[in-house]
Design an enzyme around this catalytic site. Structure first.
Site, PDB file in Angstrom:
ATOM      1  N   ASP A  63      -0.756 -22.196  30.070  1.00 32.32           N
ATOM      2  CA  ASP A  63       0.677 -22.404  30.281  1.00 32.32           C
ATOM      3  C   ASP A  63       1.574 -21.754  29.232  1.00 32.32           C
ATOM      4  OD1 ASP A  63       0.108 -23.951  28.060  1.00 32.32           O
ATOM      5  OD2 ASP A  63       0.323 -25.863  29.100  1.00 32.32           O
ATOM      6  N   GLU A  79      -7.072 -23.513  34.815  1.00 25.91           N
ATOM      7  CA  GLU A  79      -6.374 -24.738  34.401  1.00 25.91           C
ATOM      8  C   GLU A  79      -5.040 -24.856  35.142  1.00 25.91           C
ATOM      9  OE1 GLU A  79      -6.536 -26.576  30.113  1.00 25.91           O
ATOM     10  OE2 GLU A  79      -4.504 -25.834  30.432  1.00 25.91           O
ATOM     11  N   GLU A 130       5.941 -25.122  28.268  1.00 29.09           N
ATOM     12  CA  GLU A 130       4.690 -24.981  29.012  1.00 29.09           C
ATOM     13  C   GLU A 130       4.767 -25.476  30.454  1.00 29.09           C
ATOM     14  OE1 GLU A 130       3.630 -24.806  24.700  1.00 29.09           O
ATOM     15  OE2 GLU A 130       4.965 -26.028  25.931  1.00 29.09           O
ATOM     16  N   HIS A 156       2.160 -30.159  16.495  1.00 29.45           N
ATOM     17  CA  HIS A 156       2.873 -28.883  16.371  1.00 29.45           C
ATOM     18  C   HIS A 156       3.843 -28.610  17.510  1.00 29.45           C
ATOM     19  CE1 HIS A 156      -0.216 -27.898  19.324  1.00 29.45           C
ATOM     20  NE2 HIS A 156       0.544 -26.878  19.690  1.00 29.45           N
ATOM     21  N   ARG A 172       6.675 -27.979  20.129  1.00 28.47           N
ATOM     22  CA  ARG A 172       8.059 -27.570  19.924  1.00 28.47           C
ATOM     23  C   ARG A 172       9.024 -28.730  20.153  1.00 28.47           C
ATOM     24  NH1 ARG A 172      10.175 -22.089  20.163  1.00 28.47           N
ATOM     25  NH2 ARG A 172       8.020 -21.432  20.495  1.00 28.47           N
ATOM     26  N   HIS A 199      -0.331 -26.802  11.485  1.00 33.15           N
ATOM     27  CA  HIS A 199       0.117 -25.540  12.081  1.00 33.15           C
ATOM     28  C   HIS A 199       0.955 -24.781  11.056  1.00 33.15           C
ATOM     29  CE1 HIS A 199       2.283 -22.826  14.807  1.00 33.15           C
ATOM     30  NE2 HIS A 199       1.344 -23.049  15.687  1.00 33.15           N
TER      31      HIS A 199
END
Length: 367
Positions: A95, A119, A133, A208, A210, A241
Site C-alpha cells: 500500500d 496483499e 496507505e 513510525h 505518519r 525509525h
C-alpha cells in the site's frame, strides 16, 4: 513469462522476498527486480543477505521528500523501464506510494501489462487511517488484474467493491513465508541488542506511522515511560525509525531512562530473533501485526483503527489507541492479567501457513 517486481520500502521488500525466492525456482519465469528506493537506508539491508540484486534502481529517496515527489518521480522513472521490458506481469505488494505509482505507470505505458497486487483487499474504511496507505491500496485495486488477498475477509472486501470473483485469490500473507527464511534464538547482528536483559519481560516496540506524528507519538512515549517506571521487571526495546518526527520525541522523552534501549531499525534477522524472545509487542506497523502471532507474541496496536481486523477477531492483538492513558492501561492489563496474556499468546495466527508465495506463482503460471 516475464515478471517484474517493483517495491521501494523495507516492509515491501520483506514481504516480496519470499515471492522472489519462489520465482528463482521456476525455469519458465524470467524474474526482474526494480526498486524505487523510496526508503533507501531501510531497503538495502533486506535484499543483500538473500543475494537479491535489483535489475533496475531508481534511487528516488531525497531529503525532505513528499508523497507527491515520490509518486511523480516513480511514474517518470518506471515508464521507460516498462516500455522497454514489456513484462507480462507487474507484481506489487501492499500500500505504499511506490505500489500505486508502479501500477499507474504500468497502465499508462500502453503495453497491456497485467498487474498482480499482493496483499490486496485490506481496508480500514477511513481514508486518513492509515494515511496514505488506505487510499494507495484502494487505487491499486482499481488498476490490478490479479488480487492476491491474504485472508477471506480481504477477499470479501474486494467482492463488495465489484472486483470479479475470478480475479481474487486467497493466498495467505507472504510475511508468514518470510519467517521460514530467518533464524531465531541465536546472537544478534546489531551489537546494541546484546545489552538486552532477557531475565526481564522485554517489551519490543516500533512506532513510525505518519498519522501518529506529533502529539499522538508524544503520548505513546509518555505511556511507555510510565510502564517502564511502574514495572521494574520490564525492559523496553524500541527500534526507532530514522525520521526526525520519530527520533526527536523518542530521544527527548525516553533517552536516558533506565531499562529503555533505543536502537536503530533492525534487520529482519534481528527483528525475528527479538520477537521470538520478547514478552510483549507494541507497534503501529501493519506487517508486525501479521508476524507476531507466529511468535506467540501478544501485541498492542498503537492505532485507533486497523485494516487488519482478523487479528482482533482471532485475539492475537488488541487496539491500544494513541492516548497516553489508553496505551498505558492496555499495557498494564497485559502485564498484570496473566490469564488475558496467555489467551492472547495462544491465539491462532489468522494470516496464513507460510505457503502464500508458492500459491501466488502457481496462479500466475496457470493464467
Amino acid at each position: 513469462m516475464k515478471i517484474i517486481s517493483v517495491f521501494g520500502t523495507r516492509p515491501e521488500a520483506v514481504k516480496m522476498l519470499p515471492v522472489l525466492l519462489e520465482m528463482k525456482k521456476r525455469a519458465q519465469i524470467e524474474s526482474l527486480v526494480c526498486v524505487t528506493a523510496q526508503h533507501r537506508e531501510l531497503l538495502d539491508g533486506v535484499l543483500a543477505p538473500f543475494g537479491i540484486v535489483p535489475d533496475f534502481d531508481l534511487n528516488l529517496m531525497t531529503a525532505g521528500q513528499t508523497l507527491t515527489d515520490i509518486t511523480t518521480r516513480a511514474l517518470r522513472g518506471l515508464e521507460p523501464i516498462f516500455k522497454e521490458q514489456a513484462p507480462d506481469v507487474l507484481l506489487v505488494q501492499g500500500d505504499t506510494a511506490t505500489v500505486f505509482a508502479a501500477s499507474l505507470a504500468a497502465f499508462y505505458c500502453d503495453r497491456r501489462i497485467k498487474i498482480g497486487h499482493i496483499e490486496a483487499g485490506l481496508r480500514s474504511f477511513d481514508k486518513f487511517q492509515p494515511y496514505p496507505e488506505e487510499i494507495n491500496r484502494r487505487l491499486t485495486t482499481v488498476l490490478a488484474d490479479f488480487h492476491f488477498a491474504p485472508t477471506q475477509l480481504s477477499r470479501e472486501n474486494l467482492l463488495k467493491e465489484g472486483v470479479p470473483d475470478s480475479s481474487v485469490f486467497v493466498t495467505g500473507n507472504t510475511v508468514i513465508d518470510m519467517i521460514r527464511h530467518t533464524r531465531r534464538g541465536q546472537g544478534f547482528n546489531n551489537p546494541a541488542l546484546e545489552k538486552v536483559d532477557f531475565s526481564k519481560r522485554v517489551i519490543l516496540m516500533t512506532a513510525h506511522r505518519r498519522e501518529n506524528w506529533g502529539k499522538p507519538l508524544e503520548d505513546i512515549c509518555n505511556a511507555v515511560k510510565r510502564v517502564v517506571l511502574d514495572f521494574p521487571d520490564v525492559q523496553l526495546v524500541w527500534a526507532v525509525h530514522p525520521g526526525r518526527a520519530v527520533t526527536e520525541p523518542s530521544q527527548r522523552i525516553l533517552g536516558g531512562v533506565e531499562r529503555v534501549l533505543l536502537t536503530e531499525p533492525l534487520d529482519i534477522f534481528d527483528m525475528h530473533n527479538l520477537m521470538s524472545r520478547a514478552y510483549l509487542l507494541l507497534t503501529d506497523s501493519g506487517g508486525l501485526q501479521e508476524e507476531s502471532p507466529s511468535f506467540d507474541l501478544p501485541t498492542i496496536v498503537l492505532r485507533e483503527v486497523t485494516e487488519r481486523p482478523e487479528g482482533l477477531e482471532a485475539g492475537t492483538m488488541s487496539l491500544g489507541g494513541v492516548s497516553e492513558l489508553s496505551v498505558y492501561n492496555e499495557a498494564r492489563r497485559l502485564l498484570t492479567d496473566e490469564a488475558a496474556y496467555k489467551k492472547m499468546a495462544a491465539a491462532e495466527n489468522p494470516y496464513g501457513d507460510g505457503m502464500a508465495s508458492k500459491r501466488i506463482i502457481d496462479i500466475l503460471g496457470e493464467c
